[in-house]
Design a protein around this motif. Structure first.
Motif, PDB file in Angstrom:
ATOM      1  N   HIS A 238       9.081  86.949 116.946  1.00 26.76           N
ATOM      2  CA  HIS A 238       9.504  87.347 115.560  1.00 26.76           C
ATOM      3  C   HIS A 238       8.367  87.552 114.563  1.00 26.76           C
TER       4      HIS A 238
ATOM      5  N   TRP B 299      13.078  87.231 108.343  1.00 24.28           N
ATOM      6  CA  TRP B 299      12.368  87.509 109.618  1.00 24.28           C
ATOM      7  C   TRP B 299      13.121  88.551 110.506  1.00 24.28           C
TER       8      TRP B 299
ATOM      9  N   THR C 185      12.635  90.891 114.417  1.00 25.49           N
ATOM     10  CA  THR C 185      12.128  90.607 115.842  1.00 25.49           C
ATOM     11  C   THR C 185      11.368  92.052 116.152  1.00 25.49           C
TER      12      THR C 185
ATOM     13  N   ASN D 195      16.779  84.329 122.353  1.00 29.06           N
ATOM     14  CA  ASN D 195      17.083  84.095 120.872  1.00 29.06           C
ATOM     15  C   ASN D 195      18.435  83.835 120.657  1.00 29.06           C
ATOM     16  N   ASP D 196      19.395  84.345 121.323  1.00 30.09           N
ATOM     17  CA  ASP D 196      20.979  83.891 121.414  1.00 30.09           C
ATOM     18  C   ASP D 196      21.303  82.774 121.962  1.00 30.09           C
TER      19      ASP D 196
ATOM     20  N   LEU E 278      18.684  80.082 122.024  1.00 25.32           N
ATOM     21  CA  LEU E 278      17.943  78.986 121.248  1.00 25.32           C
ATOM     22  C   LEU E 278      18.613  78.088 120.346  1.00 25.32           C
TER      23      LEU E 278
ATOM     24  N   ALA F 148      19.357  76.540 116.508  1.00 23.11           N
ATOM     25  CA  ALA F 148      18.917  77.063 115.356  1.00 23.11           C
ATOM     26  C   ALA F 148      17.269  76.485 114.740  1.00 23.11           C
TER      27      ALA F 148
ATOM     28  N   LEU G 294      14.344  78.198 115.916  1.00 21.57           N
ATOM     29  CA  LEU G 294      14.138  79.845 115.476  1.00 21.57           C
ATOM     30  C   LEU G 294      13.263  79.526 114.140  1.00 21.57           C
TER      31      LEU G 294
END
Length: 245
Positions: free
Chosen positions: A95, A103, A105, A112-113, A115, A117, A120
């Motif tokens: 990020h 934010w 990427t 990331n899909d 992880l 919340a 992040l």
């Protein structure tokens, strides 16, 4: 021409004494002092030290001092944020904070899909007046997870540094900044307030059934639901360094 035997013997004795670092009779009570009165011989050396120190100070200034100081726009705040992230080598994953304050990427990362919340970057909320940043805050909420809850101390630190005013650069600036960051790191999962360097920090934390391990939290009992809520804010007070609460 041959040397007398006594001379050979005395020379041999003197040689042995010199090897053993002994003072010979003719060197006793004798000292030497050498003084170079040509001061210009030291000028190149002194100039070299001055140049090295100047280069060091210049490099330190350019890396520690943020790109923008004083009243900041959102864009200038984000520039400061990424400057300090690079300088302190903070791992932001894939990020980066865009100049708009949201934010983005660097490239698509399938992780990331998946992880949670709270792993992040937090969503920044800006308090503005005539386009100038008066404050920055974020809220993190977590409910019912078996994954440990990691402190957002890096985001706290970078947000605070980006708005702080350390009163100009000096050789002591790195030490002052390190102490400032350490205060944040040690309190990042607890309630705290801090007022110094032209900013006022406040961190509010609410937890249920969680064990606190300084920079992360774990579920206390698997049979009980957990809750974690953290609200962090930094306000620009535009004051000189005062005191810490």
């Amino acid at each position: 021409m041959a040397l007398p035997v006594i001379s050979i013997i005395t020379h041999d004795i003197s040689y042995d004494r010199l090897k053993n670092r002994e003072i010979l009779s003719w060197d006793e009570n004798i000292s030497y002092r050498m003084k170079d009165r040509k001061l210009y011989r030291f000028l190149p050396l002194a100039a070299g030290y001055i140049i090295v120190f100047a280069l060091f100070a210049s490099s330190l200034y350019s890396t520690i001092t943020p790109p923008h100081t004083g009243e900041l726009t959102v864009k200038e705040f984000t520039n400061n944020f990424m400057h300090y992230a690079d300088f302190y080598d903070v791992d932001l994953g894939n990020h980066k904070l865009l100049e708009s304050g949201i934010w983005g990427t660097n490239s698509y990362d399938i992780l990331n899909d998946h992880l949670p919340a709270h792993f992040l970057p937090p969503l920044f909320r800006f308090k503005l007046k005539d386009g100038i940043v008066q404050g920055v805050s974020f809220v993190v909420e977590v409910e019912d997870t078996d994954i440990r809850i990691v402190s957002h101390q890096d985001y706290m630190m970078l947000t605070s540094l980006s708005l702080a005013d350390f009163g100009g650069f000096s050789i002591k600036s790195p030490e002052r900044i390190d102490r400032f960051m350490m205060d944040i790191y040690q309190k990042s999962t607890k309630d705290f307030t801090y007022s110094n360097f032209g900013i006022a920090l406040e961190n509010k934390v609410e937890t249920e059934n969680l064990l606190n391990y300084t920079d992360y939290l774990f579920r206390d009992d698997k049979n009980k639901e957990i809750r974690y809520r953290e609200e962090f804010s930094v306000l620009n007070t535009s004051e000189l360094p005062s005191e810490e609460n």
